[in-house]
Design a protein around this motif. Structure first.
Motif, PDB file in Angstrom:
ATOM      1  N   PHE A 163       0.751  -1.320   0.080  1.00 31.68           N
ATOM      2  CA  PHE A 163       0.091   0.003   0.000  1.00 31.68           C
ATOM      3  C   PHE A 163       0.727   1.215  -0.031  1.00 31.68           C
ATOM      4  O   PHE A 163       0.185   2.601  -0.409  1.00 31.68           O
ATOM      5  N   TYR A 164       2.122   1.156   0.546  1.00 24.42           N
ATOM      6  CA  TYR A 164       2.901   2.506   0.692  1.00 24.42           C
ATOM      7  C   TYR A 164       3.294   2.997  -0.848  1.00 24.42           C
ATOM      8  O   TYR A 164       3.143   4.139  -1.194  1.00 24.42           O
ATOM      9  N   VAL A 165       3.766   2.008  -1.671  1.00 23.83           N
ATOM     10  CA  VAL A 165       4.128   2.598  -2.821  1.00 23.83           C
ATOM     11  C   VAL A 165       3.023   3.082  -3.833  1.00 23.83           C
ATOM     12  O   VAL A 165       2.985   4.182  -4.303  1.00 23.83           O
ATOM     13  N   PRO A 166       1.747   2.426  -3.895  1.00 21.71           N
ATOM     14  CA  PRO A 166       0.606   2.977  -4.488  1.00 21.71           C
ATOM     15  C   PRO A 166       0.006   4.448  -3.912  1.00 21.71           C
ATOM     16  O   PRO A 166       0.026   5.416  -4.705  1.00 21.71           O
ATOM     17  N   LEU A 167       0.259   4.427  -2.752  1.00 15.54           N
ATOM     18  CA  LEU A 167       0.030   5.543  -1.915  1.00 15.54           C
ATOM     19  C   LEU A 167       0.739   6.875  -2.312  1.00 15.54           C
ATOM     20  O   LEU A 167       0.503   8.003  -2.413  1.00 15.54           O
ATOM     21  N   THR A 169       2.877   6.878  -4.758  1.00 11.19           N
ATOM     22  CA  THR A 169       2.814   7.257  -6.259  1.00 11.19           C
ATOM     23  C   THR A 169       1.563   8.245  -6.594  1.00 11.19           C
ATOM     24  O   THR A 169       1.754   9.175  -7.289  1.00 11.19           O
ATOM     25  N   TYR A 170       0.380   7.856  -6.126  1.00 12.55           N
ATOM     26  CA  TYR A 170      -0.771   9.063  -5.917  1.00 12.55           C
ATOM     27  C   TYR A 170      -0.469  10.348  -5.537  1.00 12.55           C
ATOM     28  O   TYR A 170      -0.590  11.200  -6.031  1.00 12.55           O
ATOM     29  N   LEU A 171       0.233  10.170  -4.277  1.00 11.99           N
ATOM     30  CA  LEU A 171       0.441  11.426  -3.725  1.00 11.99           C
ATOM     31  C   LEU A 171       1.519  12.388  -4.602  1.00 11.99           C
ATOM     32  O   LEU A 171       1.167  13.763  -4.574  1.00 11.99           O
ATOM     33  N   VAL A 172       2.387  11.808  -5.109  1.00  6.90           N
ATOM     34  CA  VAL A 172       3.336  12.370  -5.830  1.00  6.90           C
ATOM     35  C   VAL A 172       2.744  12.997  -7.061  1.00  6.90           C
ATOM     36  O   VAL A 172       2.895  14.100  -7.600  1.00  6.90           O
ATOM     37  N   ALA A 173       2.092  12.154  -7.662  1.00  2.00           N
ATOM     38  CA  ALA A 173       1.254  12.469  -8.936  1.00  2.00           C
ATOM     39  C   ALA A 173       0.405  13.447  -8.779  1.00  2.00           C
ATOM     40  O   ALA A 173       0.275  14.737  -9.615  1.00  2.00           O
ATOM     41  N   ARG A 174      -0.194  13.715  -7.490  1.00  2.00           N
ATOM     42  CA  ARG A 174      -1.232  14.620  -7.479  1.00  2.00           C
ATOM     43  C   ARG A 174      -0.766  16.006  -6.722  1.00  2.00           C
ATOM     44  O   ARG A 174      -1.181  16.854  -7.036  1.00  2.00           O
ATOM     45  N   PHE A 175       0.353  15.937  -5.829  1.00  2.00           N
ATOM     46  CA  PHE A 175       0.813  17.082  -5.157  1.00  2.00           C
ATOM     47  C   PHE A 175       2.226  17.375  -5.297  1.00  2.00           C
ATOM     48  O   PHE A 175       2.837  18.405  -4.804  1.00  2.00           O
TER      49      PHE A 175
END
Length: 432
Positions: A163-167, A169-175
């Motif tokens: 779960f950390y890597v998907p999380l 990945t999403y956070l970096v792509a979003r913010f």
């Protein structure tokens, strides 16, 4: 005598009945989640993003992670002594807060020097929390069930991989990389504060015996003599002259090289095999879910057969997995990924389980204050293996795998010569 939880009925081999000890177990699991996410698996996403932001090569940051790991050894030495003086509750909580602050700074890095300094505090803080503070808690709360307990806590490794890597990945792509790392750092700070409030150093402070056993079992099968000085009769000089300390520190650190060496680059390795980034992340998530069961199995084997035999089997298993992956033959690669999944949490299991087996809970904080810096220094070589092999072979990750396989085999050979219960007073009390 302490009041005990009757559910365990004195069964020292229970796999589930830990009473209020579950609070300590979950705390350890969360510390491992942050450690693996911030220092290992998350590097699949943060290192390339930060390297691009700073305009440097990815391998250069991996090599600076090695420097940070070695500098972190000084952090481990200091925190080991602090942990011995103030106890695992305070030291672990403080270290988690430090790592959270460091992670926020890491996301704001504008050059390699700033990155390296921040990484020293991230790695030094969260590893000290999990292995020095957390290891001390496991030794005091679960001296004979430490194998299965570490099986539960190292599920944090698998859950981070899932779960950390998907999380992140999403956070970096979003913010962006700076904004994406901020919530993780804040969450770590919150965990540290909660640990300071809710965790206790010993089970007796919660009204139960170690391993949640009955008073009768504790009196007959444990060395209940109070350790007034808290050092079990050990001094730093005496420990450094004890061969078992070096055997334990080096072998457990070498297994961590193998585990971290694979997991810090697994997404990138899967992309090297032709998978897209999204597919590579999905593969890691699936494998980590499988590996959650693997952590429990390794812990159960540790409890049933002992730490040393389990380590030997683990080392051979991981060696074969690495060599199969190196072939680049997809049928072998798929088998290797399953084998790696089962073994994700095993290395961390042994980092606390083997020292507890050999030295016992009496004076464990003192013993671990010397062992863990050795483990940390050895483990930091994982980034060096990846960085050097990538520079030598045009950025290809697969060439690190035969090196890691050789390290796994050497660790197995060294483990054979360890006396598993040499100084364990609880073990000796039980076999009288």
């Amino acid at each position: 005598m302490s009041k005990t939880n009757s559910k365990d009925n004195g069964n020292k081999n229970s796999l589930f009945h830990f009473g209020v000890g579950w609070v300590t177990i979950i705390y350890g699991l969360l510390m491992f989640w942050f450690y693996v996410g911030m220092c290992n698996d998350g590097s699949n996403i943060t290192v390339p993003a930060l390297a691009e932001k700073m305009g440097v090569a990815r391998a250069d940051l991996l090599n600076t992670n090695t420097i940070a790991g070695l500098v972190g050894v000084l952090f481990f030495i200091i925190m080991g002594q602090v942990n011995h003086k103030i106890g695992a509750r305070l030291s672990s909580g403080i270290c988690i807060v430090i790592s959270g602050i460091g992670y926020i700074v890491l996301g704001n890095s504008t050059n390699v020097l700033m990155y390296t300094v921040a990484m020293c505090f991230v790695a030094g803080g969260i590893m000290s929390a999990g292995y020095i503070g957390g290891g001390g808690l496991v030794a005091q709360w679960f001296p004979k069930k430490k194998g299965i307990v570490m099986g539960y806590t190292t599920m944090g490794h698998n859950l981070a991989s899932a779960f950390y890597v998907p999380l992140i990945t999403y956070l970096v792509a979003r913010f962006g990389i700076t904004g994406g790392m901020l919530p993780i750092g804040i969450a770590a700070i919150v965990l540290g504060i909660m640990g300071l409030i809710f965790i206790r150093n010993t089970p007796q402070e919660r009204g139960i015996n170690p391993d949640n056993v009955s008073d009768e079992v504790y009196e007959s099968e444990y060395d209940a003599v109070t350790d007034e000085e808290g050092d079990g009769g050990w001094t730093t000089k005496k420990l450094l002259r004890t061969k078992e300390l070096w055997q334990v520190g080096v072998t457990t650190g070498m297994f961590q090289i193998c585990s971290a060496g694979v997991m810090t680059q697994l997404v990138l390795r899967n992309m090297e095999l032709g998978f897209s980034q999204n597919t590579a992340i999905l593969i890691m998530t699936i494998l980590a879910c499988v590996g959650t069961a693997g952590s429990w199995v390794i812990g159960a084997l540790d409890l049933k057969y002992g730490t040393k035999p389990t380590m030997i089997g683990y080392g051979l298993w991981f060696m074969v997995a690495l060599l199969l992956n190196f072939t680049n033959s997809m049928p072998f690669v798929y088998v290797s990924l399953f084998m790696i999944a089962i073994g994700i949490g095993g290395a961390a299991n042994f980092s606390s389980s083997l020292p507890t087996s050999v030295f016992g809970r009496h004076g464990f904080n003192k013993v671990n204050s010397i062992i863990f810096p050795i483990q940390g220094a050895v483990q930091s070589m994982a980034f060096l293996v990846n960085g050097v092999t990538q520079n030598l072979f045009g950025g290809q990750i697969r060439y690190a795998y035969p090196v890691l396989a050789a390290i796994a085999l050497l660790t197995v050979i060294l483990t054979v010569f360890i006396d598993e219960h040499k100084y364990n007073r609880d073990y000796k009390a039980a076999v009288k």
